[in-house]
Every structure is written in C-alpha cells, then in structure tokens.
Design a protein around this motif. Structure first.
Motif, short mmCIF file in Angstrom:
data_model
loop_
_atom_site.label_atom_id
_atom_site.label_comp_id
_atom_site.label_asym_id
_atom_site.label_seq_id
_atom_site.Cartn_x
_atom_site.Cartn_y
_atom_site.Cartn_z
N GLY A 290 1.34 -1.09 -0.06
CA GLY A 290 0.28 0.18 0.03
C GLY A 290 1.30 0.99 -0.25
O GLY A 290 0.14 2.58 -1.08
N ALA A 291 1.66 1.45 0.92
CA ALA A 291 2.89 2.18 0.61
C ALA A 291 3.41 2.37 -0.95
O ALA A 291 3.53 4.04 -1.19
CB ALA A 291 4.08 2.04 1.87
N LEU A 292 4.14 1.58 -1.36
CA LEU A 292 4.63 1.95 -2.46
C LEU A 292 3.46 2.86 -3.55
O LEU A 292 3.56 3.52 -4.87
CB LEU A 292 5.05 0.05 -2.70
CG LEU A 292 5.82 0.20 -2.13
CD1 LEU A 292 6.62 -1.24 -2.43
CD2 LEU A 292 7.41 1.37 -2.71
N SER A 293 2.15 1.93 -3.47
CA SER A 293 1.45 1.53 -4.75
C SER A 293 1.02 3.85 -4.62
O SER A 293 0.32 4.92 -5.54
CB SER A 293 -0.10 1.47 -4.80
OG SER A 293 -0.72 1.36 -3.69
N TRP A 294 0.78 4.09 -3.10
CA TRP A 294 0.23 5.65 -2.36
C TRP A 294 0.81 6.36 -3.01
O TRP A 294 1.14 7.12 -4.00
CB TRP A 294 0.59 5.47 -1.09
CG TRP A 294 0.14 6.72 -0.49
CD1 TRP A 294 0.56 8.06 -1.12
CD2 TRP A 294 -0.47 7.27 0.04
NE1 TRP A 294 0.03 9.14 0.16
CE2 TRP A 294 -0.65 8.94 1.23
CE3 TRP A 294 -0.96 6.45 1.61
CZ2 TRP A 294 -1.39 9.28 1.66
CZ3 TRP A 294 -1.76 7.28 3.35
CH2 TRP A 294 -2.05 8.85 3.25
N SER A 295 2.68 5.76 -3.24
CA SER A 295 4.03 7.12 -4.40
C SER A 295 3.52 6.35 -5.02
O SER A 295 3.53 7.76 -5.97
CB SER A 295 5.25 5.66 -3.78
OG SER A 295 6.34 6.82 -3.78
N ARG A 315 -12.24 12.57 -6.10
CA ARG A 315 -13.15 11.47 -6.46
C ARG A 315 -12.57 10.39 -6.93
O ARG A 315 -12.66 9.02 -6.30
CB ARG A 315 -14.19 12.30 -7.94
CG ARG A 315 -15.49 10.73 -7.64
CD ARG A 315 -16.50 11.36 -8.39
NE ARG A 315 -16.98 12.54 -8.83
CZ ARG A 315 -17.34 13.94 -9.87
NH1 ARG A 315 -15.85 13.38 -10.50
NH2 ARG A 315 -17.91 14.77 -8.71
N LEU A 316 -11.63 9.98 -7.61
CA LEU A 316 -11.28 9.15 -8.44
C LEU A 316 -10.75 8.92 -6.95
O LEU A 316 -10.94 6.85 -7.72
CB LEU A 316 -10.17 9.99 -9.71
CG LEU A 316 -9.90 8.54 -10.03
CD1 LEU A 316 -10.73 6.95 -10.76
CD2 LEU A 316 -8.41 8.04 -11.26
N GLY A 317 -9.96 9.73 -6.54
CA GLY A 317 -9.40 8.74 -5.66
C GLY A 317 -10.09 8.11 -4.65
O GLY A 317 -9.68 7.20 -4.06
N LEU A 318 -10.68 8.78 -3.79
CA LEU A 318 -11.53 8.22 -2.75
C LEU A 318 -12.06 6.76 -3.27
O LEU A 318 -12.82 5.99 -2.68
CB LEU A 318 -12.57 9.42 -2.43
CG LEU A 318 -11.36 9.96 -2.38
CD1 LEU A 318 -12.27 11.46 -1.94
CD2 LEU A 318 -11.70 9.27 0.33
N ALA A 319 -12.95 6.67 -4.79
CA ALA A 319 -13.90 5.71 -5.22
C ALA A 319 -12.59 4.48 -5.01
O ALA A 319 -13.27 3.46 -4.88
CB ALA A 319 -14.15 5.90 -6.77
N CYS A 320 -11.13 4.42 -5.60
CA CYS A 320 -9.98 3.83 -5.61
C CYS A 320 -10.17 3.11 -4.20
O CYS A 320 -10.03 1.72 -3.89
CB CYS A 320 -8.77 3.54 -5.81
SG CYS A 320 -9.24 4.54 -7.69
N VAL A 321 -9.68 4.00 -2.90
CA VAL A 321 -10.29 4.19 -1.26
C VAL A 321 -10.69 2.84 -1.38
O VAL A 321 -10.89 2.53 -0.45
CB VAL A 321 -10.04 4.89 -0.98
CG1 VAL A 321 -9.45 4.12 0.90
CG2 VAL A 321 -8.31 5.51 -1.23
N ALA A 348 -6.05 0.57 -2.88
CA ALA A 348 -6.55 1.33 -2.34
C ALA A 348 -5.04 2.61 -2.08
O ALA A 348 -5.41 3.41 -2.20
CB ALA A 348 -6.63 1.26 -0.93
N GLY A 349 -4.54 1.86 -1.62
CA GLY A 349 -2.70 3.17 -1.53
C GLY A 349 -2.69 3.82 -2.78
O GLY A 349 -2.32 4.89 -2.97
#
Length: 438
Positions: A290-295, A315-321, A348-349
């Motif tokens: 998750g940390a790597l995909s956040w980056s 919107r896109l980011g929160l939908a992914c989370v 999610a990341g």
C-alpha cells in the motif's frame, strides 16, 4: 528548498514510525508502562494545538518564524526524550517534539503556497508523499536495529544531525518570501487557541480510552468524542459539517480519506495474522504494498495534465480507496485467495496517492495569501482528528473481544469503506459555485 523541505518531511515521518517500534523497549527500560499511552497521546495533543498556533503565526508573520521554532522545538524534544532517565521526562520530551512537529508541518504547507507557482505544487506535494514511503519501508526495521545494537536513546538523538542541515537548505528561500507587515493576532485567535487546547486534550483522552477495556473504555471514548464534537467544528472552516462547497468539503475529504486508510491499515495485520496465519513480517509486507502504490499514485497525479474539474482526482482517488478496501475485506474468508486482498490494498494506496496531494493543492488554491496558514492547519487537523477518532473506535471494538472473528474484522473494515465512499460521493462539492463539476 525542495530538498530541504522533503528531508524535513522524511524526518517527521521516520520519527513518527520509529518511536512506535522503540517505545516498548523504552517503557521497560524506564519502568514506565503506566505512562506508555501518554507518551503517544501527549505528543498528539501538543501537535493539535501547535497546528492551530502555526496557522495563526504564518498568516500574521509568514512561515519563517514557525518553521525555525518548529525545528528548534522538535530537536529539543528529541534531546529531552533521548536523555530521559524517567518515563515522565520522556513524556515531556515527546510533547515538546509533537508541538514542534505541528508547527513545522503547517509552515511547510505555507512555504509551498508562497514559494512555488501553482503548476508545480502538485509535484511538490507528490514529493512530500513520497517522503513518507522510505521511512514507512525501512523506518521500523532501522529503528529495531538501532534499539538492538546502539540503544533506544539513539532513535531520538540521531535525528537532529539531519534536521538542522535540512532547515538551513530551506532558509535561503524563506528569506525571499513575502512577509506580512507586523500586526497583532487576528480576531478570534485567542478563542481558536482555546478550542485547539480542548480538541487536543479530547484527542489525547480518545487515544487513551481506545487502549482500555470494558466500561472504562466506553466512558473515556464517549467523553472524548463529546469534547471533539464541541471543539473541532470551531477549528475547521465554516460550513464543514454540512459539506459546504469549496474549502469546507476539501477539508472534510482529507479527514475522511485519512480515517479510511488508517482504519483499514491497523486491522489488516491483525486479520492476516489471526485468520490467515501470516507471520508479522509477511503481514507487514502487505502494508508495504500500500505504501508503494501510494507513492506511485502521488507521482502519477503530479505528472498528469490538469483535469477539467478540480473534483476529478479526489473523486477517483476516494473511489479507489473504497473499492480497494472493500476488496481487502473479502480476504477475511479462507475461500478467497490472499492475493485478492493484497491487490485491493494496492488499489487503496493508489487512491490515497491521487487524493492527498490534490486536496493539498486545492486548499492553497482556495485560500487567500493571508489565510494559507489557517486553512493548511485546518486540513491537517481534519487528518489528525478524524484518524484519531476512527482508530479509537476501531481499537475499542477489537478490544471488546479476544477473538473478533471474520465478522468483526469485516465490520471494522466496513467503517473504512464507508468513510471513503462518503468522500467519493461528496467530492463534487470541492468545486466552488462558479465552476461546473465534470
């Protein structure tokens, strides 16, 4: 300036993660298990108060003063904690350190608003997000090695060696920034500081209550939530509770996103250990995904062309989370391969990487120059207070039974999904009335 700022963010991240690794050893060495929770809660409460003070200070005099004061108090707190011969002294050092961190974190946001053109801010905030990745990957392991081979004190005492050179790199740019003419504190500053103190105490009580059991835990959490319900709305933008268009919704989305991710992050290792037989190392590696995909998400949003609407990335980011965390929930049941949950956590990341920097950029874009400090502090307060609330409630639920079982884990993860989904549904309201959402 960028190198120095990213270095400071990395140090804040490393210390936040490393202390959690070292603290059990510290508590045993100083015979201070009774003050264990206060070592975290006191630092958190001091940081909440400092964020508000830093916002007022930045708007009145510019970010240079709070930047230097923040680094100075951060370093002093580290020295006090690292040289402590009693747990009470260490708690004091942690509180001073937390206060310095709060001053510094808000000042860094204001520096971005004043020193960088708008088209570069997404990349700078992406760099800030990436500055958390390396500490999250190596921080706990490095802290463990330091504790084992050098002693726990060096977890605190080694950081100032880098902090002072880092702030000196930023100093040359700070001298060129606009300084407002000397003026007294803005109207309502004293009341805002008082509400911040109340919110900080309530947040510390919430943290402590979440680690208790039974009636005591329920009572402490209820009192703390009542305190936050009274104090927090007075520290956040007007219209926050009704998700008014523009800045109030931006701040609310930051809190919802942070709460969703943190609420899931604390449950996943426990779930994988108890339900799927993972070792602590293997469960930790899932969090690393998750940390790597956040980056990766942060990097991507900094290089994408500006979207037609400012609501698109949140919107896109929160939908992914929401979708990613819901997928993780499926891994509670043995019939579902663990790889499905790991893939969900990566999504999610990625969503957090798209969401966090875009909300930071929106906050500065929606702030007048003399409001950047206050609004940046509101953004970070929402992050801290929403996260503390969800973590305390999650801890209370999990502590209610020794074996939560699949339904218990699924229920706590559902709270995280609900937070992210609510944010995705509200994301269109980050757009001020004059702009049509896409």
């Amino acid at each position: 300036m960028t190198v120095g700022s990213v270095a400071l963010v990395s140090l804040l991240a490393f210390e936040a993660l490393a202390v959690g690794t070292a603290m059990p050893t510290v508590a045993r060495a100083l015979d201070g298990l009774g003050l264990y929770a206060l070592a975290f809660g006191g630092s958190f409460a001091a940081g909440v108060l400092a964020m508000v003070l830093s916002g007022i200070w930045c708007d009145a005099r510019g970010p240079r003063g709070p930047m230097w004061a923040g680094v100075g108090l951060f370093v002093v707190g580290l020295f006090v904690a690292g040289s402590a011969d009693a747990m009470g002294t260490l708690v004091v050092g942690r509180a001073v350190q937390g206060f310095g961190s709060g001053l510094l974190s808000v000042a860094l946001y204001v520096v971005v608003g004043q020193a960088y053109p708008e088209e570069l801010r997404r990349r700078v905030f992406a760099a800030f997000a990436a500055a958390w990745v390396v500490p999250s990957l190596v921080g706990p392991a490095l802290a463990g090695l330091i504790v084992e081979y050098l002693g726990w004190r060096w977890v605190f005492l080694a950081v100032p060696v880098v902090a002072l050179p880092a702030v000196l790199l930023v100093e040359s740019g700070l001298r060129t920034l606009h300084r407002p003419p000397p003026a007294g504190p803005p109207a309502g500053a004293a009341a805002r500081i008082g509400w911040a103190a109340g919110a900080g105490v309530s947040a510390a009580l919430l943290h402590h209550g979440g680690q208790q059991r039974g009636v005591l835990a329920v009572t402490l959490v209820a009192v703390a939530l009542a305190g936050l319900g009274v104090c927090a709305p007075r520290l956040l933008p007007a219209g926050f509770l009704r998700a008014a268009r523009g800045l109030p919704t931006v701040v609310g989305l930051r809190g919802l996103a942070a709460a969703a991710f943190a609420g899931a992050e604390v449950v996943i290792p426990l779930m994988l250990s108890r339900e799927r037989g993972f070792s602590p190392t293997a469960a930790g590696l899932v969090l690393t995904v998750g940390a790597l995909s956040w980056s990766v998400g942060s990097w991507a949003q900094g290089r994408l062309p500006p979207p037609r609407s400012s609501a698109t990335l949140p919107r896109l980011g929160l939908a992914c989370v929401a979708a990613g965390t819901a997928t993780v929930t499926l891994a509670v049941w043995p019939a579902v391969p663990v790889a499905v949950g790991v893939a969900g956590w990566a999504v999610a990341g990625l969503g957090m990487g798209l969401t966090f920097p875009s909300l930071s950029v929106l906050t500065l874009a929606l702030s007048a120059p003399d409001e950047q400090g206050r609004n940046s502090s509101s953004l970070q307060l929402a992050d801290s207070l929403f996260t503390a609330t969800v973590l305390a409630l999650t801890g209370t639920v999990l502590a209610a039974g020794t074996t939560p079982g699949p339904a218990g884990y699924a229920g706590t993860l559902a709270v995280a999904v609900a937070c992210a989904l609510l944010g995705a549904l509200l994301a269109g309201r980050v757009v001020p009335g004059r702009e049509r959402p896409a």
